[in-house]
Write a protein that holds these residues in place. Structure first.
Motif, PDB file in Angstrom:
ATOM      1  N   TRP A  24     153.722 -41.344  33.618  1.00 55.95           N
ATOM      2  CA  TRP A  24     154.936 -41.018  34.107  1.00 55.95           C
ATOM      3  C   TRP A  24     154.820 -40.265  35.286  1.00 55.95           C
ATOM      4  CZ3 TRP A  24     156.558 -36.126  34.014  1.00 55.95           C
ATOM      5  CH2 TRP A  24     155.911 -35.056  33.202  1.00 55.95           C
ATOM      6  N   LYS A  53     164.750 -38.387  38.488  1.00 58.55           N
ATOM      7  CA  LYS A  53     164.612 -39.788  37.816  1.00 58.55           C
ATOM      8  C   LYS A  53     163.131 -39.863  37.561  1.00 58.55           C
ATOM      9  CE  LYS A  53     163.484 -42.771  41.696  1.00 58.55           C
ATOM     10  NZ  LYS A  53     163.640 -43.940  42.381  1.00 58.55           N
ATOM     11  N   THR A  84     159.757 -42.307  36.501  1.00 56.72           N
ATOM     12  CA  THR A  84     159.260 -43.493  36.458  1.00 56.72           C
ATOM     13  C   THR A  84     158.302 -43.769  35.459  1.00 56.72           C
ATOM     14  OG1 THR A  84     159.621 -43.806  38.820  1.00 56.72           O
ATOM     15  CG2 THR A  84     158.153 -45.344  37.939  1.00 56.72           C
ATOM     16  N   ARG A 124     155.490 -46.021  33.163  1.00 52.70           N
ATOM     17  CA  ARG A 124     154.646 -47.194  33.135  1.00 52.70           C
ATOM     18  C   ARG A 124     154.169 -47.216  31.650  1.00 52.70           C
ATOM     19  NH1 ARG A 124     151.102 -48.554  37.976  1.00 52.70           N
ATOM     20  NH2 ARG A 124     153.239 -49.284  38.741  1.00 52.70           N
ATOM     21  N   ASP A 184     157.135 -51.253  33.704  1.00 54.38           N
ATOM     22  CA  ASP A 184     157.578 -50.151  34.492  1.00 54.38           C
ATOM     23  C   ASP A 184     159.379 -50.068  34.283  1.00 54.38           C
ATOM     24  OD1 ASP A 184     155.334 -50.007  35.776  1.00 54.38           O
ATOM     25  OD2 ASP A 184     155.539 -51.501  37.178  1.00 54.38           O
ATOM     26  N   GLU A 216     162.455 -47.193  35.401  1.00 54.24           N
ATOM     27  CA  GLU A 216     162.934 -46.247  36.159  1.00 54.24           C
ATOM     28  C   GLU A 216     164.266 -45.479  35.259  1.00 54.24           C
ATOM     29  OE1 GLU A 216     164.352 -46.115  39.974  1.00 54.24           O
ATOM     30  OE2 GLU A 216     162.262 -46.661  40.642  1.00 54.24           O
TER      31      GLU A 216
END
Length: 121
Positions: free
Chosen positions: A41, A59, A61, A63, A77, A79
């Motif tokens: 992350w 935000k 992200t 994975r 992935d 967001e």
């Protein structure tokens, strides 16, 4: 009777009658399900711009690495904003506490079974 309740009852009745056949079919087809392997992350954010001085857009992200029984990997992935992260965290914590509770119940049952077998002998 409520339509959704009736549908649930029909599906449940079918499942209870056919669960052995369903299980046998799944095993015979050897459906490989993905399971969690690891997670990465990153936290990002736009703090401000010239046009919006008070702007703050954090935000995350994420994975997620998944694999199946054949060691084939897949990654997803995502967001997310902070509200989504908090919601997912809450759901995962509830699932973890539920799993721990079930684990305690299972170990308690094993203890009781072992005690019962030792008394019988």
């Amino acid at each position: 009777m409520n339509f959704h309740l009736k549908c649930n009852q029909i599906v449940y009745k079918y499942y209870t009658q056919e669960k052995y056949n369903l299980y046998r079919t799944l095993i015979s087809e050897y459906i490989t399900l993905l399971h969690f392997k690891s997670l990465e992350w990153r936290f990002e954010g736009i703090v401000a711009t010239r046009s919006h001085l008070n702007q703050c857009q954090p935000k995350f992200t994420v994975r997620i690495h998944l694999e199946n029984s054949d060691q084939q990997e897949k990654q997803i992935d995502l967001e997310m904003d902070t509200e989504s992260v908090l919601s997912i965290t809450k759901v995962l914590e509830e699932a973890l506490s539920h799993a721990k509770l079930n684990q305690r119940k299972m170990s308690r049952r094993k203890q009781l079974l072992c005690q019962g077998k030792s008394k019988v002998k």
